[in-house]
Motif scaffolding. Structure first.
Motif, mmCIF file in Angstrom:
data_model
loop_
_atom_site.group_PDB
_atom_site.id
_atom_site.type_symbol
_atom_site.label_atom_id
_atom_site.label_comp_id
_atom_site.label_asym_id
_atom_site.label_seq_id
_atom_site.Cartn_x
_atom_site.Cartn_y
_atom_site.Cartn_z
ATOM 1 N N LEU A 160 59.271 1.322 15.715
ATOM 2 C CA LEU A 160 60.557 0.793 15.239
ATOM 3 C C LEU A 160 61.559 1.923 15.001
ATOM 4 C CD1 LEU A 160 59.462 -1.983 12.731
ATOM 5 C CD2 LEU A 160 60.679 -2.290 14.880
ATOM 6 N N LYS A 161 61.064 2.996 14.505
ATOM 7 C CA LYS A 161 61.949 4.122 14.201
ATOM 8 C C LYS A 161 62.634 4.630 15.452
ATOM 9 C CE LYS A 161 60.390 6.969 10.999
ATOM 10 N NZ LYS A 161 59.634 8.080 10.397
ATOM 11 N N GLU A 162 61.887 4.629 16.542
ATOM 12 C CA GLU A 162 62.457 5.149 17.781
ATOM 13 C C GLU A 162 63.305 4.113 18.494
ATOM 14 O OE1 GLU A 162 59.097 6.474 19.923
ATOM 15 O OE2 GLU A 162 58.765 8.247 18.646
ATOM 16 N N SER A 163 62.780 2.914 18.527
ATOM 17 C CA SER A 163 63.502 1.889 19.292
ATOM 18 C C SER A 163 64.748 1.369 18.554
ATOM 19 C CB SER A 163 62.565 0.715 19.608
ATOM 20 O OG SER A 163 62.155 0.101 18.388
ATOM 21 N N LYS A 164 64.596 1.117 17.312
ATOM 22 C CA LYS A 164 65.732 0.531 16.572
ATOM 23 C C LYS A 164 66.397 1.509 15.628
ATOM 24 C CE LYS A 164 64.141 -4.190 16.913
ATOM 25 N NZ LYS A 164 63.928 -5.473 16.234
ATOM 26 N N ARG A 165 65.934 2.730 15.665
ATOM 27 C CA ARG A 165 66.526 3.797 14.845
ATOM 28 C C ARG A 165 66.621 3.380 13.376
ATOM 29 N NH1 ARG A 165 71.450 6.050 18.682
ATOM 30 N NH2 ARG A 165 70.117 6.660 20.429
ATOM 31 N N ILE A 166 65.559 2.811 12.937
ATOM 32 C CA ILE A 166 65.508 2.411 11.523
ATOM 33 C C ILE A 166 65.071 3.597 10.703
ATOM 34 C CG2 ILE A 166 64.461 0.833 9.852
ATOM 35 C CD1 ILE A 166 64.068 -1.136 12.153
ATOM 36 N N LYS A 167 65.767 3.832 9.640
ATOM 37 C CA LYS A 167 65.458 4.981 8.795
ATOM 38 C C LYS A 167 64.631 4.554 7.601
ATOM 39 C CE LYS A 167 69.635 7.463 10.059
ATOM 40 N NZ LYS A 167 70.917 8.023 9.584
ATOM 41 N N SER A 168 64.034 5.543 7.034
ATOM 42 C CA SER A 168 63.247 5.273 5.817
ATOM 43 C C SER A 168 64.185 4.930 4.658
ATOM 44 C CB SER A 168 62.400 6.500 5.453
ATOM 45 O OG SER A 168 61.506 6.798 6.499
ATOM 46 N N GLU A 169 63.679 4.144 3.791
ATOM 47 C CA GLU A 169 64.480 3.710 2.640
ATOM 48 C C GLU A 169 63.703 3.942 1.365
ATOM 49 O OE1 GLU A 169 65.215 -0.345 3.621
ATOM 50 O OE2 GLU A 169 67.124 0.109 4.576
ATOM 51 N N VAL A 170 64.431 4.341 0.398
ATOM 52 C CA VAL A 170 63.808 4.559 -0.913
ATOM 53 C C VAL A 170 64.234 3.424 -1.837
ATOM 54 C CG1 VAL A 170 63.707 6.064 -2.915
ATOM 55 C CG2 VAL A 170 63.721 7.045 -0.627
ATOM 56 N N TYR A 171 63.285 2.837 -2.444
ATOM 57 C CA TYR A 171 63.550 1.779 -3.426
ATOM 58 C C TYR A 171 63.095 2.283 -4.781
ATOM 59 C CZ TYR A 171 64.259 -1.205 0.632
ATOM 60 O OH TYR A 171 64.735 -1.731 1.805
ATOM 61 N N GLU A 172 64.009 2.280 -5.676
ATOM 62 C CA GLU A 172 63.672 2.794 -7.007
ATOM 63 C C GLU A 172 64.207 1.862 -8.076
ATOM 64 O OE1 GLU A 172 65.483 6.583 -7.169
ATOM 65 O OE2 GLU A 172 67.519 5.789 -7.216
ATOM 66 N N GLY A 173 63.790 2.151 -9.245
ATOM 67 C CA GLY A 173 64.231 1.322 -10.375
ATOM 68 C C GLY A 173 63.190 0.311 -10.800
ATOM 69 N N PHE A 174 62.073 0.340 -10.206
ATOM 70 C CA PHE A 174 61.015 -0.600 -10.596
ATOM 71 C C PHE A 174 60.517 -0.273 -12.005
ATOM 72 C CE2 PHE A 174 60.806 -0.440 -5.945
ATOM 73 C CZ PHE A 174 60.939 -1.796 -5.643
#
Ligand SMILES: Nc1ncnc2c1ncn2[C@@H]1O[C@H](COP(=O)(O)OP(=O)(O)OP(=O)(O)O)[C@@H](O)[C@H]1O
Length: 854
Positions: A160-174
């Motif tokens: 997915l990262k290569e094909s759709k150029r999706i970047k990592s996401e950080v989720y915080e505040g839990f």
């Protein structure tokens, strides 16, 4: 286990879902400016009362009655009013298919594997499986990495990262992130224990597990015998704590039910307790739901295990034992002491069916329909929370009623509207193939961390079903809950719900909920009433102040209106008077054909001219008058006459008649006296100055005597009419004889002629006396005699008015002569015009004048 933060990936994007917010300082101006605002009354008009804002502000607001003291010894200090929604994240360990057997999948489709998920299950087998998973954990490529206890990084798979150029996401505040190796106990301690403590202190709460199918919701909620989930742990704790406190007055009940849509035909509620059947829901209340009293943790666990066996489950590609329904467990606490009203809280734990992607689950047919229902419910649940969040962000946005779209959200309405505290646990899988599910869940649910519960400090008297109490307090009826013996009779909103289920006598405990319910309702009612009474008093005081203000205003308005009316009346009167005066003035002006000066001059000239020869004719001496004297007399007369006219114009209307009579007469008399003096001086006659003076004085006497005026008027009119009547009659007569063009000149001519007549008559009478005294009648010219006769004749009261007119008409010859000058018509019309026709008679020889009267 110490968590290591992964090295910062250059393609990683940090998404801060719950940034810290600092409360903005309230501008000092808003707080300080208000008292400094000058009262509006200072700028308004005095008569208009200012708005009684000060009175309203001075109203004493009744204080709220003191809340009844909480008799519970376990009452904690008051919790903060506002509290964020706690969102936890738990990452399920990855179970590799190879480790689960040949036929095993991620969803664990092996029937043998399904048995492992059943609770309670063989703990030995479960541990073995867990050990295997723990060993393989580090070898698996995961999509989610725990940064710290409050944040994670979600990395897409390489494809997915290569094909759709999706970047990592950080989720915080839990609130907390539970890693894959976190135990059930740890989850309980961090997440559920605070809720349980609050529950034991009388606060209701809810814990809901959300996540995709197979992510470990059911595992977290119910667990296994080896790893008991939150429900068994809660039950263990509450009984442990009750026993520890030594209080036997507290009882607990448990109810468990599911909401299920069979083949997508509609949501149904099933009681999962022993003997439970299908139930119905009214608003937020489930009718006929069994409240099973529990006495210890073991009994409760058995009850839960039996209930779970009844729950609808199914096998999908994602989970070999996938939950197909939403399961809700209620643990309620009841205090049995009659004199103690405390702790009727409910702890609700919800195990939602996991959202499913068709691709992932491979569902078809009935499963697919179930999947639709499950996804729909999850979506509605999320919409409710999103609406609550939007509403809290912007209170102008109304709270959407998404809860109406599913039974689950209907039942959990109070929680979803922020009225009760709840906590969410998000369960995700760490596998790369679960990236999309995990990403979707985190994106949807991470904003929920900003939801605040502003009313979490619930009164201990509030039951789990808060709306239930509100309904009863609204209608002013005591809540009626009854449980006699082993039968639980629940009256909810006027409807009797009878629990069909009977607990075995040996394990059933008598729960007397009637007293608690009644006391709670009375307490709630009294609080509501006190609040209402306070509000009512405030509104009443404001209304009273406003009423007084309006009353004063109305009073002043009335006074102002009456003043306006009186002023209008005055104005109307003034206008009427003004109109009358104007009309009169215009009448007078229309009568005065010439300007005042010209009239006076002309008339005076005429008078002087006419009087001059008359004197000569009367034979008092030389008929020639010195020109200087003539000018002098003319000017003096002119002045006098002008003054008279001015007086006429300037005198009030009411006085003009009298003025005209008196002044004109006096004027004529003066004039006649003046003439007489003049003549006597000129002619050096026998009339002495003394006599002249006496004449003058007599004339003046006549002037000042009304009686004499009347006599003169009578003499003038000859028939006893007053001057006004004469005026009218003469005017009419003259109007008959003259053209309209002559009529406007009549007004001034009348006065003039009047003066002439008076002058003539006066002089005639006096002349008569002189003649008698001096016995010079023989030397008197005929004209003089005629005049005397005429005057005498005029003074005859029996002379009819018609004769006057006729007499006037008989002087037509003189008119023609008079027309040489624009003489006033009245001077012509009067019968004594003969006496004024001096110009005509100047040329006539003395004594040859013929009298028309014979
Ligand atoms: N933390 C965990 N540790 C070990 N095993 C787990 C954990 N979480 C889940 N599992 C296992 O994963 C499988 C699926 O878990 P579970 O049935 O609880 O998923 P679910 O979210 O309830 O799925 P569904 O929504 O379909 O019901 C179970 O066999 C369970 O034992």
């Amino acid at each position: 286990m110490e968590m290591k933060s992964p090295p910062q990936c250059p393609s990683t994007v940090t998404v801060r879902r719950n940034p810290h917010r600092k409360a903005r300082a309230t501008p000092a101006t808003t707080a300080t400016q208000i008292p400094n605002v000058p009262p509006s009354s200072s700028t308004t008009t005095r008569d208009i009362p200012s708005f009684p804002i000060h009175d309203i502000l001075a109203i004493e607001i009744p204080q709220n009655p003191k809340p009844p003291e909480d008799p519970s010894p376990a009452s904690p200090p008051k919790a903060p009013i506002s509290e964020d929604l706690k969102v936890y994240l738990r990452i399920r360990p990855l179970l590799l298919p190879k480790l689960l057997g040949r036929n095993a999948t991620v969803g664990d489709q092996n029937p043998r594997a399904r048995a492992k998920n059943a609770w309670p299950q063989n703990p030995a087998k479960k541990n073995a499986a867990r050990d295997k998973s723990a060993k393989t954990k580090k070898t698996d490529e995961g999509c989610i990495t725990v940064n710290d206890s409050h944040s994670v990084t979600l990395s897409p798979p390489l494809a997915l990262k290569e094909s759709k150029r999706i970047k990592s996401e950080v989720y915080e505040g839990f609130s907390h992130v539970f890693s894959t190796d976190s135990s059930q106990g740890e989850v309980y301690e961090r997440m559920v224990k605070p809720l349980v403590e609050d529950f034991l202190r009388g606060k209701s709460g809810m814990l809901a597990a959300l996540g995709p199918s197979g992510s470990g919701k059911t595992h977290t909620v119910f667990g296994t015998p080896r790893e008991p989930g939150m429900v068994p742990l809660v039950l263990q704790q509450i009984f442990k704590q009750s026993e520890g406190s030594g209080s036997k007055s507290r009882s607990f009940c448990i109810s468990i039910f599911e909401i299920y849509s069979e083949r997508g035909k509609g949501e149904k509620v099933y009681d999962l307790s022993a003997g439970g059947t299908e139930l119905s829901m009214q608003q937020s209340t489930i009718k006929g739901l069994q409240q099973v009293a529990i006495s210890d943790a073991g009994q409760a666990e058995s009850l839960i295990a039996c209930s779970m066996l009844k729950r609808a489950t199914g096998m999908t590609n994602a989970n070999s034992q996938s939950s197909r329904s939403q399961c809700i467990i209620n643990i309620s606490s009841v205090v049995n002491k009659a004199d103690e009203v405390d702790n009727n809280a409910v702890l609700t734990i919800v195990d939602l069916a996991g959202a499913e992607r068709e691709k992932r689950t491979g569902n078809q047919g009935a499963r697919l329909l179930e999947s639709n229902f499950i996804n729909n419910t999850s979506m509605v649940f999320g919409l409710c929370l999103r609406s609550l969040l939007e509403h809290q962000k912007n209170p102008k946005k109304p709270l959407q009623k998404h809860f109406q779209n599913s039974l689950l959200t209907k039942y959990l309405r109070d929680y979803l509207e922020g009225k009760k505290r709840m906590a969410l646990i998000l369960t995700v899988k760490e596998g790369a193939e679960d990236y999309l599910d995990t990403s979707y869940l985190l994106k949807q649910a991470s904003p929920y961390m900003k939801i605040k519960f502003n009313n979490v400090e619930e009164s201990s008297m509030m039951n789990g079903n808060k709306r239930h109490f509100q309904a009863f307090s609204r209608i002013g009826q005591p809540k009626r809950m009854k449980l006699s013996g082993l039968d639980a009779h629940v009256f909810e909103e006027g409807q009797n719900i009878v629990d069909e289920h009977r607990l075995p006598e040996e394990e059933g405990s008598t729960i007397n909920r009637l007293d608690v319910g009644e006391n709670a309702s009375i307490k709630s009612d009294s609080a509501d009433l006190a609040e209402r009474e306070r509000n009512h008093q405030i509104m009443e005081n404001i209304a009273r102040t406003m009423w007084n203000f309006l009353k004063d205003y109305k009073q002043k308005l009335k006074v102002a209106e009456s003043e306006i009316n009186s002023l209008r009346e005055k104005l109307r009167t003034e206008e009427t008077q003004n109109l009358g005066l104007r009309k009169e003035l215009e009448d007078l002006k229309s009568c005065c054909t010439c300007s005042k000066g010209n009239h006076g001059e002309t008339s005076i000239v005429e008078v002087c001219t006419s009087s001059e020869p008359k004197i000569g004719l009367q034979g008092y001496g030389s008929s020639k008058i010195d020109e200087k004297d003539e000018d002098l007399h003319s000017s003096s007369l002119k002045t006098s006459y002008c003054n008279t006219l001015e007086k006429w114009d300037s005198s009030p209307i009411q006085e003009r008649d009298a003025f005209s009579q008196e002044n004109v007469e006096s004027f004529s008399l003066n004039m006649s006296g003046f003439e007489r003096v003049e003549k006597e001086q000129e002619s050096n006659s026998t009339v002495s100055n003394t006599e002249v003076e006496s004449i003058n004085s007599s004339c003046l006497h006549v002037e000042n005597s009304n009686q004499q005026n009347c006599q003169i008027g009578d003499i003038f009119s000859g028939n006893g009419h007053n001057t006004e009547d004469l005026n009218d009659s003469k005017y009419m007569a003259i109007k008959d004889n003259f053209s309209d063009a002559d009529i406007p000149e009549f007004g001034i001519s009348y006065s003039q002629s009047h003066a002439m007549v008076r002058s003539d008559s006066c002089s005639s009478v006096e002349l008569d006396q002189y003649l008698t005294e001096d016995e010079e009648s023989s030397v008197l010219p005929a004209s003089t005699k005629e005049d005397v006769a005429f005057t005498q004749g005029c003074s005859t009261p029996d002379v009819p008015e018609s004769e006057l007119v006729l007499d006037t008409s008989c002087r037509e010859l003189n008119f023609e002569k008079l027309n040489r000058k624009p003489l006033p018509t009245s001077s012509i019309s009067t019968r004594d015009c003969s006496a004024l026709d001096v110009e005509d008679q100047i040329n006539k020889p003395l004594g040859n004048r013929e009298c028309d009267f014979g």
